[in-house]
Scaffold this active site. Structure first.
Site, PDB file in Angstrom:
ATOM      1  CG  ASP A 213     -78.545 -35.078 -22.753  1.00  0.00           C
ATOM      2  OD1 ASP A 213     -79.246 -35.372 -21.772  1.00  0.00           O
ATOM      3  OD2 ASP A 213     -78.565 -33.931 -23.275  1.00  0.00           O
ATOM      4  CG  ASP A 215     -81.242 -35.878 -17.330  1.00  0.00           C
ATOM      5  OD1 ASP A 215     -80.439 -34.925 -17.417  1.00  0.00           O
ATOM      6  OD2 ASP A 215     -81.968 -36.059 -16.352  1.00  0.00           O
TER       7      ASP A 215
HETATM    8  N1  LIG Z   1     -80.247 -33.488 -19.747  1.00  0.00           N
HETATM    9  C1  LIG Z   1     -80.556 -32.219 -19.851  1.00  0.00           C
HETATM   10  N2  LIG Z   1     -81.144 -31.565 -18.817  1.00  0.00           N
HETATM   11  C2  LIG Z   1     -81.488 -30.261 -18.936  1.00  0.00           C
HETATM   12  N3  LIG Z   1     -81.264 -29.521 -20.029  1.00  0.00           N
HETATM   13  C3  LIG Z   1     -80.679 -30.126 -21.063  1.00  0.00           C
HETATM   14  N4  LIG Z   1     -80.355 -29.662 -22.278  1.00  0.00           N
HETATM   15  C4  LIG Z   1     -79.781 -30.670 -22.953  1.00  0.00           C
HETATM   16  N5  LIG Z   1     -79.742 -31.795 -22.217  1.00  0.00           N
HETATM   17  C5  LIG Z   1     -80.301 -31.486 -21.023  1.00  0.00           C
END
Ligand SMILES: Nc1ncnc2[nH]cnc12
Ligand SMILES: CSC[C@H]1O[C@H](OP(=O)(O)O)[C@H](O)[C@@H]1O
Length: 301
Positions: A213, A215
């Protein structure tokens, strides 16, 4: 411990969405007790092609252990105890950079440790030590990963900074933008203290981060959720397994001493005078780095 368990191995730590290795053969499970408590799960020993490996699910069976409660000291000690000399760690992460999209692989070379609640060292009162950590990832392992990722035509970036947050909540947008301004490439919750303890255990360590992703900083993309992470990890599992399997063939040929010095990290680390070292702490550290007690005259001073 059964002697056949202790052969040179590659330790593989699987994270969210990577609970098993698809092509493992000659599988056997071993429960390792350590002076630091229990690892996240039994270790799964087996062969990946010609490479002997030990696989460990970081969050335990069924993903029961949250990032801050993983007994990382026990995990690393257990892997070392069954003969691991190199540890390949896999982690689902958020991407902090447009050019590391979900589905790509980041071969991390630096970390920013923002964790606050975790046991981060095998040293302490009675046995003080400070290992070098300017280059936290083994270059020999990362080079092997880059070669294999290129051969497999995986979208990947060789080098990148993994920001390790405490969690378990994901970041605020302000935090996410702050980490971007610091030069962070990816963000996750588990690479620390894993990398620090691997260095203290004199293990070569490399981290393959898999962005799932963006974030929450990237307005035109879906913000991270746990469901999104699981869904995206399912999609990448076959490629991740291929990378692990093929890199293990290369890593298993690493028989000679590590050119980066990962396997000698304690040579220059210990401050406490030999006559002032706490014997119990020495025994506990000796479980992880046997040479420290096996050769009192020739081991680390
Ligand atoms: N955006 C994110 N922040 C922290 N850990 C994650 N693991 C997968 N995506 C994450
Ligand atoms: C399920 S989202 C957050 C969780 O996923 C990652 O775990 P791992 O590093 O073990 O793959 C991330 O670091 C968080 O712990």
């Amino acid at each position: 411990m059964d002697k056949s368990v202790k052969v040179p191995r590659i330790g593989i730590i699987g994270g969210s969405g990577l609970s098993k290795l698809l092509s493992l053969s000659d599988v056997r499970r071993v429960k390792v007790e350590t002076p630091f408590g229990d690892p996240s799960d039994e270790l799964i020993l087996g062969a990946l092609g010609k490479a002997q490996v030990a696989f460990l699910q970081r969050h335990g069976p069924g993903h029961q252990i949250p990032p801050a409660q993983i007994n990382v000291r026990a995990n690393i000690a257990a892997l070392k105890h069954v003969g691991c000399t190199q540890v390949l760690s896999l982690s689902a992460v958020g991407s902090l950079r447009e050019d590391c999209p979900p589905g790509s692989f980041v071969l991390v070379d630096q970390f920013i440790d923002r964790t606050i609640q975790r046991e981060k060292t095998y040293f302490g009162r009675g046995l003080v030590g400070h290992v070098p950590f300017g280059d936290p990832v083994c270059k020999r392992m990362r080079t092997a990963l880059a070669e294999v990722a290129t051969k497999l035509k995986l979208t990947h970036v060789n080098g990148g900074t993994y920001v390790v947050m405490e969690g378990p909540q994901f970041s605020t947008r302000a935090e996410s933008n702050l980490y971007r301004s610091w030069g962070g490439t990816v963000i996750g919750m588990t690479a620390m203290p894993e990398a620090k303890l691997a260095r203290e255990a004199e293990l070569c360590y490399a981290m393959v981060a898999m962005p799932t992703d963006y974030d929450c900083w990237y307005d035109s993309h879906e913000a991270v959720t746990a469901s999104l992470v699981s869904e995206r990890m399912e999609r990448i599992a076959v490629q991740a397994n291929a990378l692990v399997e093929q890199v293990c063939a290369v890593l298993s040929a690493h028989q000679e001493s590590c050119p980066c010095g990962c396997d000698r990290a304690l040579d220059t680390a210990i401050m406490t005078h030999p006559s002032s070292r706490n014997p119990e702490m020495m025994v506990r550290l000796g479980f992880v780095v046997p040479r420290i007690i096996q050769s009192p005259g020739g081991g680390p001073k």
